[in-house]
Design a protein around this motif. Sequence first.
Motif, PDB file in Angstrom:
ATOM      1  N   PHE A 247     -12.784 -18.756  -8.482  1.00 47.45           N
ATOM      2  CA  PHE A 247     -12.236 -17.742  -9.375  1.00 47.45           C
ATOM      3  C   PHE A 247     -12.606 -16.341  -8.889  1.00 47.45           C
ATOM      4  O   PHE A 247     -11.773 -15.431  -8.886  1.00 47.45           O
ATOM      5  CB  PHE A 247     -12.754 -17.956 -10.797  1.00 47.45           C
ATOM      6  N   ILE A 248     -13.860 -16.167  -8.463  1.00 47.99           N
ATOM      7  CA  ILE A 248     -14.309 -14.858  -7.982  1.00 47.99           C
ATOM      8  C   ILE A 248     -13.509 -14.429  -6.752  1.00 47.99           C
ATOM      9  O   ILE A 248     -13.038 -13.286  -6.653  1.00 47.99           O
ATOM     10  CB  ILE A 248     -15.820 -14.888  -7.656  1.00 47.99           C
ATOM     11  N   THR A 249     -13.336 -15.319  -5.796  1.00 47.94           N
ATOM     12  CA  THR A 249     -12.570 -14.961  -4.599  1.00 47.94           C
ATOM     13  C   THR A 249     -11.094 -14.751  -4.937  1.00 47.94           C
ATOM     14  O   THR A 249     -10.411 -13.963  -4.274  1.00 47.94           O
ATOM     15  CB  THR A 249     -12.700 -16.051  -3.518  1.00 47.94           C
ATOM     16  N   GLY A 250     -10.618 -15.443  -5.976  1.00 48.24           N
ATOM     17  CA  GLY A 250      -9.217 -15.295  -6.374  1.00 48.24           C
ATOM     18  C   GLY A 250      -8.893 -13.940  -6.962  1.00 48.24           C
ATOM     19  O   GLY A 250      -7.725 -13.533  -6.987  1.00 48.24           O
ATOM     20  N   THR A 251      -9.915 -13.209  -7.433  1.00 53.08           N
ATOM     21  CA  THR A 251      -9.661 -11.889  -8.021  1.00 53.08           C
ATOM     22  C   THR A 251      -9.136 -10.887  -6.997  1.00 53.08           C
ATOM     23  O   THR A 251      -8.631  -9.823  -7.380  1.00 53.08           O
ATOM     24  CB  THR A 251     -10.947 -11.319  -8.664  1.00 53.08           C
ATOM     25  N   SER A 252      -9.223 -11.221  -5.730  1.00 48.41           N
ATOM     26  CA  SER A 252      -8.722 -10.294  -4.706  1.00 48.41           C
ATOM     27  C   SER A 252      -7.214 -10.085  -4.825  1.00 48.41           C
ATOM     28  O   SER A 252      -6.691  -9.077  -4.344  1.00 48.41           O
ATOM     29  CB  SER A 252      -9.080 -10.800  -3.301  1.00 48.41           C
ATOM     30  N   VAL A 253      -6.497 -11.022  -5.462  1.00 44.95           N
ATOM     31  CA  VAL A 253      -5.064 -10.838  -5.658  1.00 44.95           C
ATOM     32  C   VAL A 253      -4.807  -9.622  -6.539  1.00 44.95           C
ATOM     33  O   VAL A 253      -3.829  -8.880  -6.343  1.00 44.95           O
ATOM     34  CB  VAL A 253      -4.411 -12.107  -6.260  1.00 44.95           C
ATOM     35  N   ILE A 254      -5.689  -9.381  -7.504  1.00 46.90           N
ATOM     36  CA  ILE A 254      -5.563  -8.202  -8.361  1.00 46.90           C
ATOM     37  C   ILE A 254      -5.818  -6.933  -7.551  1.00 46.90           C
ATOM     38  O   ILE A 254      -5.119  -5.931  -7.704  1.00 46.90           O
ATOM     39  CB  ILE A 254      -6.540  -8.293  -9.544  1.00 46.90           C
ATOM     40  N   PHE A 255      -6.819  -6.975  -6.663  1.00 49.40           N
ATOM     41  CA  PHE A 255      -7.108  -5.817  -5.811  1.00 49.40           C
ATOM     42  C   PHE A 255      -5.905  -5.470  -4.943  1.00 49.40           C
ATOM     43  O   PHE A 255      -5.589  -4.296  -4.729  1.00 49.40           O
ATOM     44  CB  PHE A 255      -8.328  -6.087  -4.932  1.00 49.40           C
ATOM     45  N   GLY A 256      -5.235  -6.502  -4.420  1.00 48.78           N
ATOM     46  CA  GLY A 256      -4.065  -6.268  -3.583  1.00 48.78           C
ATOM     47  C   GLY A 256      -2.962  -5.553  -4.339  1.00 48.78           C
ATOM     48  O   GLY A 256      -2.324  -4.626  -3.817  1.00 48.78           O
ATOM     49  N   VAL A 257      -2.721  -5.987  -5.583  1.00 50.38           N
ATOM     50  CA  VAL A 257      -1.704  -5.335  -6.414  1.00 50.38           C
ATOM     51  C   VAL A 257      -2.095  -3.892  -6.705  1.00 50.38           C
ATOM     52  O   VAL A 257      -1.267  -2.975  -6.631  1.00 50.38           O
ATOM     53  CB  VAL A 257      -1.499  -6.118  -7.732  1.00 50.38           C
ATOM     54  N   ILE A 258      -3.367  -3.675  -7.041  1.00 52.24           N
ATOM     55  CA  ILE A 258      -3.841  -2.323  -7.361  1.00 52.24           C
ATOM     56  C   ILE A 258      -3.682  -1.396  -6.165  1.00 52.24           C
ATOM     57  O   ILE A 258      -3.283  -0.224  -6.310  1.00 52.24           O
ATOM     58  CB  ILE A 258      -5.308  -2.364  -7.827  1.00 52.24           C
ATOM     59  N   ILE A 259      -3.987  -1.886  -4.971  1.00 47.93           N
ATOM     60  CA  ILE A 259      -3.856  -1.068  -3.753  1.00 47.93           C
ATOM     61  C   ILE A 259      -2.430  -0.547  -3.605  1.00 47.93           C
ATOM     62  O   ILE A 259      -2.201   0.636  -3.318  1.00 47.93           O
ATOM     63  CB  ILE A 259      -4.269  -1.875  -2.509  1.00 47.93           C
ATOM     64  N   ILE A 260      -1.460  -1.417  -3.818  1.00 46.54           N
ATOM     65  CA  ILE A 260      -0.060  -1.022  -3.670  1.00 46.54           C
ATOM     66  C   ILE A 260       0.381  -0.107  -4.802  1.00 46.54           C
ATOM     67  O   ILE A 260       1.020   0.927  -4.587  1.00 46.54           O
ATOM     68  CB  ILE A 260       0.851  -2.256  -3.598  1.00 46.54           C
ATOM     69  N   MET A 261       0.049  -0.469  -6.035  1.00 47.75           N
ATOM     70  CA  MET A 261       0.501   0.314  -7.185  1.00 47.75           C
ATOM     71  C   MET A 261      -0.119   1.710  -7.202  1.00 47.75           C
ATOM     72  O   MET A 261       0.468   2.656  -7.724  1.00 47.75           O
ATOM     73  CB  MET A 261       0.170  -0.424  -8.484  1.00 47.75           C
ATOM     74  N   ALA A 262      -1.319   1.844  -6.653  1.00 52.17           N
ATOM     75  CA  ALA A 262      -2.001   3.147  -6.654  1.00 52.17           C
ATOM     76  C   ALA A 262      -1.632   3.994  -5.440  1.00 52.17           C
ATOM     77  O   ALA A 262      -2.073   5.140  -5.331  1.00 52.17           O
ATOM     78  CB  ALA A 262      -3.512   2.939  -6.693  1.00 52.17           C
ATOM     79  N   SER A 263      -0.819   3.451  -4.549  1.00 52.60           N
ATOM     80  CA  SER A 263      -0.474   4.159  -3.322  1.00 52.60           C
ATOM     81  C   SER A 263       0.954   4.682  -3.387  1.00 52.60           C
ATOM     82  O   SER A 263       1.804   4.146  -4.106  1.00 52.60           O
ATOM     83  CB  SER A 263      -0.624   3.225  -2.108  1.00 52.60           C
ATOM     84  N   ASP A 264       1.201   5.727  -2.625  1.00 51.75           N
ATOM     85  CA  ASP A 264       2.547   6.261  -2.482  1.00 51.75           C
ATOM     86  C   ASP A 264       3.128   5.681  -1.201  1.00 51.75           C
ATOM     87  O   ASP A 264       2.987   6.240  -0.113  1.00 51.75           O
ATOM     88  CB  ASP A 264       2.513   7.787  -2.433  1.00 51.75           C
ATOM     89  N   VAL A 265       3.768   4.532  -1.333  1.00 47.14           N
ATOM     90  CA  VAL A 265       4.227   3.777  -0.173  1.00 47.14           C
ATOM     91  C   VAL A 265       5.644   4.194   0.204  1.00 47.14           C
ATOM     92  O   VAL A 265       6.549   4.201  -0.633  1.00 47.14           O
ATOM     93  CB  VAL A 265       4.185   2.259  -0.463  1.00 47.14           C
ATOM     94  N   GLU A 266       5.836   4.577   1.458  1.00 48.12           N
ATOM     95  CA  GLU A 266       7.151   4.963   1.944  1.00 48.12           C
ATOM     96  C   GLU A 266       8.066   3.739   2.033  1.00 48.12           C
ATOM     97  O   GLU A 266       7.608   2.597   2.091  1.00 48.12           O
ATOM     98  CB  GLU A 266       7.026   5.610   3.327  1.00 48.12           C
ATOM     99  N   ASN A 267       9.383   4.012   2.079  1.00 52.25           N
ATOM    100  CA  ASN A 267      10.354   2.916   2.137  1.00 52.25           C
ATOM    101  C   ASN A 267      10.141   2.017   3.353  1.00 52.25           C
ATOM    102  O   ASN A 267      10.185   0.791   3.255  1.00 52.25           O
ATOM    103  CB  ASN A 267      11.775   3.477   2.159  1.00 52.25           C
ATOM    104  N   ILE A 268       9.929   2.644   4.514  1.00 53.72           N
ATOM    105  CA  ILE A 268       9.722   1.846   5.724  1.00 53.72           C
ATOM    106  C   ILE A 268       8.457   1.003   5.593  1.00 53.72           C
ATOM    107  O   ILE A 268       8.425  -0.155   6.011  1.00 53.72           O
ATOM    108  CB  ILE A 268       9.657   2.763   6.964  1.00 53.72           C
ATOM    109  N   SER A 269       7.429   1.588   4.991  1.00 55.24           N
ATOM    110  CA  SER A 269       6.181   0.842   4.797  1.00 55.24           C
ATOM    111  C   SER A 269       6.394  -0.344   3.860  1.00 55.24           C
ATOM    112  O   SER A 269       5.830  -1.420   4.065  1.00 55.24           O
ATOM    113  CB  SER A 269       5.100   1.767   4.233  1.00 55.24           C
TER     114      SER A 269
END
Length: 332
Positions: free
Chosen positions: A243-265
């Motif tokens: 369960f602890i290692t599985g929480t990284s899926v939330i970190f991955g979502v947060i990284i994207i949602m908190a970033s200004d990702v360009e279309n090409i990216s």
Amino acid sequence: NMGVDIEPVAELPEPSSSGDGDSDDWGPPIGASFVVLVCTLVGVVFVAPQVARFAKDYPAHLTVSINSFAAGALLAAAFYLMLYEATHLIFYQEESESAGMWGTMILLGFLAPTITDIIIQAIRDFIISKYYPDWKEEDETTTAKKAVEENGNGHVDSEAVQVASKAKQTRVLIGVLMGDFMHNLADGIVIGTAFKGCNSTMGWTITAATVYHELAQEISDYLVLTDPAQGNLKPLMALFLNFITGTSVIFGVIIIMASDVENISKGCLLAFGGGIYLQIAASECMPRVYEVAKDTMLRLLALFLFCLGCVGIGLVLLDHDHCVPDSGDEHG
């Protein structure tokens, strides 16, 4: 010259017909990540008497079913959605540049699990050499105890229980748990990209494909972690660490949602995720099916469930909006 206004047929940037691409609404992607996280607790279901009995009596059927279904869903998600949608977002003035970037990101995604394994293997080797310098491959298991029971006739039965040595247990735990952490982090990045860069429909479809292969992976991980000859963990501890290692899926979502990702990216991330899903389906799920499905009935079962996994993901194409770039300087 006639004094009549001429209206354009289309304008750039072209708005997304779904209306929810590039959304700042964190609710759906975070919710999707929690759905995937719940899969790490699949051991709770797996240890239930009915499921445990089925797994014990029909291990081949269980392995074939979950892995063939997951492979179909992953490949369908990659080909029907992720890789094709990436072509709408990865656009350069030169077509060769677009094709080169698209293909490179797919290949990097395909190699990502292998690269991760190499890094994890190096860490394991370092820890083993530092803390268990005398450990050898033949010392992986040791006889921990002998369960001696006397039956009514006075006959004595001895059963040697093989358990993993500390060195092997360390090696297995690092490999499974660290690998699971990186794997779920990549899943979170792909899910976040689908929601933010495309739309909710694609986001939830990618989430569904992720859940399918997570179920197969988590059952395998749970068995490895609790096997006395490998991880040698108690069920509750195995579930907790998973369960602890599985929480990284939330970190991955947060990284994207908190970033200004360009279309090409965004397109590159989708292509990268598609490459990962290709690798998991072709190099992890299907080899297990081929290894276990030796008779005709099992192979037919595998074929049916593979197709079922493809259809389940493919149905989204009936009402699917493309990921449309949000700026006029890129391909629409």
